[in-house]
Design an enzyme around this catalytic site. Structure first.
Site, PDB file in Angstrom:
ATOM      1  N   ASP A  22      85.716  82.060  28.140  1.00 46.36           N
ATOM      2  CA  ASP A  22      85.381  83.101  29.094  1.00 46.36           C
ATOM      3  C   ASP A  22      85.853  82.603  30.459  1.00 46.36           C
ATOM      4  O   ASP A  22      86.137  81.408  30.635  1.00 46.36           O
ATOM      5  CB  ASP A  22      83.869  83.350  29.087  1.00 46.36           C
ATOM      6  CG  ASP A  22      83.443  84.413  30.069  1.00 46.36           C
ATOM      7  OD1 ASP A  22      84.108  85.458  30.152  1.00 46.36           O
ATOM      8  OD2 ASP A  22      82.441  84.184  30.771  1.00 46.36           O
ATOM      9  N   ASP A  24      84.745  84.113  34.145  1.00 42.09           N
ATOM     10  CA  ASP A  24      83.809  84.154  35.262  1.00 42.09           C
ATOM     11  C   ASP A  24      82.520  83.398  34.945  1.00 42.09           C
ATOM     12  O   ASP A  24      81.883  83.638  33.914  1.00 42.09           O
ATOM     13  CB  ASP A  24      83.484  85.604  35.625  1.00 42.09           C
ATOM     14  CG  ASP A  24      84.726  86.379  36.043  1.00 42.09           C
ATOM     15  OD1 ASP A  24      85.607  85.778  36.688  1.00 42.09           O
ATOM     16  OD2 ASP A  24      84.821  87.581  35.716  1.00 42.09           O
ATOM     17  N   ASP A 198      79.285  81.610  29.474  1.00 45.24           N
ATOM     18  CA  ASP A 198      78.017  81.515  30.206  1.00 45.24           C
ATOM     19  C   ASP A 198      77.083  82.670  29.908  1.00 45.24           C
ATOM     20  O   ASP A 198      75.903  82.627  30.280  1.00 45.24           O
ATOM     21  CB  ASP A 198      78.291  81.542  31.718  1.00 45.24           C
ATOM     22  CG  ASP A 198      78.730  82.923  32.182  1.00 45.24           C
ATOM     23  OD1 ASP A 198      77.969  83.598  32.898  1.00 45.24           O
ATOM     24  OD2 ASP A 198      79.836  83.357  31.808  1.00 45.24           O
TER      25      ASP A 198
END
Length: 238
Positions: A22, A24, A198
């Site tokens: 991922d 961001d 996250d």
């Protein structure tokens, strides 16, 4: 240009290794689309008060896992659709210099480079659109990017505000990675896969890979990772 051979780097056991990231709050300690909105507002491309309110609402929805991705993409691309390609691309180059390159941390680069050095196929898989994220993937020296593809007007060649194909968001990330694998005559059973994320929004893909890694996880993902014994990686320190 894609490098098909990269997907066929194999271990000594003959199993292809795939490292998915991922973007961001995983590889960078920021939300690139949110920061792009702040940046374009400072340029005067958005009504500051109205944009800030809407941007914050969408961001809270994303964190809560309730985001309407189609509505968000229309909102997030409004400024570049109004400004056109030349102004938008020039502004993004400034955005990279002023914002993104300053937040990329050496430990994130090192993590990506370690997978590349081990011969893993490395792919960034993000729910942020291709316009915002392609230069960021390039900054990480990762040519393989799965992002939200933006539909283009056949007459102007510029973005319409709609999504082209399956959005790489939530369950859509699984579908897009499967498509990426299929394009290389591979399936999940052919790969040893790792995914770093996250966000609770990425739970479907985290549950699908061989090695899920909760990276700088939000509270909901941290709780799940602890319950299931998943690896937790704190890539960024306060």
């Amino acid at each position: 240009m894609n490098k098909p051979n990269a997907a066929h780097e194999v271990t000594s056991a003959g199993v292809t290794r795939l490292a998915l990231f991922d973007l961001d709050h995983t590889l960078i300690p920021a939300d690139s689309d949110y920061e792009w909105g702040v940046f374009t507002t400072a340029l005067g491309w958005n009504d500051a008060a109205d944009f800030a309110i809407q941007n914050d609402v969408f961001y809270r929805q994303y964190k809560a896992g309730t985001l309407d991705i189609h509505a968000y993409v229309r909102f997030a691309t409004r400024a570049i659709r109004q400004q056109g390609a030349i102004k938008s691309e020039a502004a993004h180059a400034d955005f990279m210099r002023a914002v993104v390159l300053k937040v990329i941390q050496p430990q994130a680069r090192q993590l990506v480079q370690e997978h590349q050095a081990a011969g893993d196929a490395v792919v960034i898989v993000t729910a942020t659109n291709e316009f915002v994220t392609r230069p960021i993937a390039t900054a990480f020296c990762v040519p393989e990017l799965i992002a939200i593809n933006l539909a283009r007007d056949p007459d102007t060649g510029w973005f319409t505000g709609e999504i082209d194909g399956v959005p790489s968001f939530r369950e859509g990330k699984v579908a897009r990675v499967e498509q990426w694998l299929a394009n290389r005559q591979l399936g999940w059973g052919d790969v040893q896969s790792t995914f770093y994320s996250d966000s609770i929004n990425d739970l479907p893909l985290l549950e699908h890979v061989t090695h899920p890694v909760a990276t700088n996880p939000d509270d909901r993902l941290r709780a799940i990772a602890l319950e299931r014994g998943w690896r937790i990686l704190e890539l960024f320190k306060d």
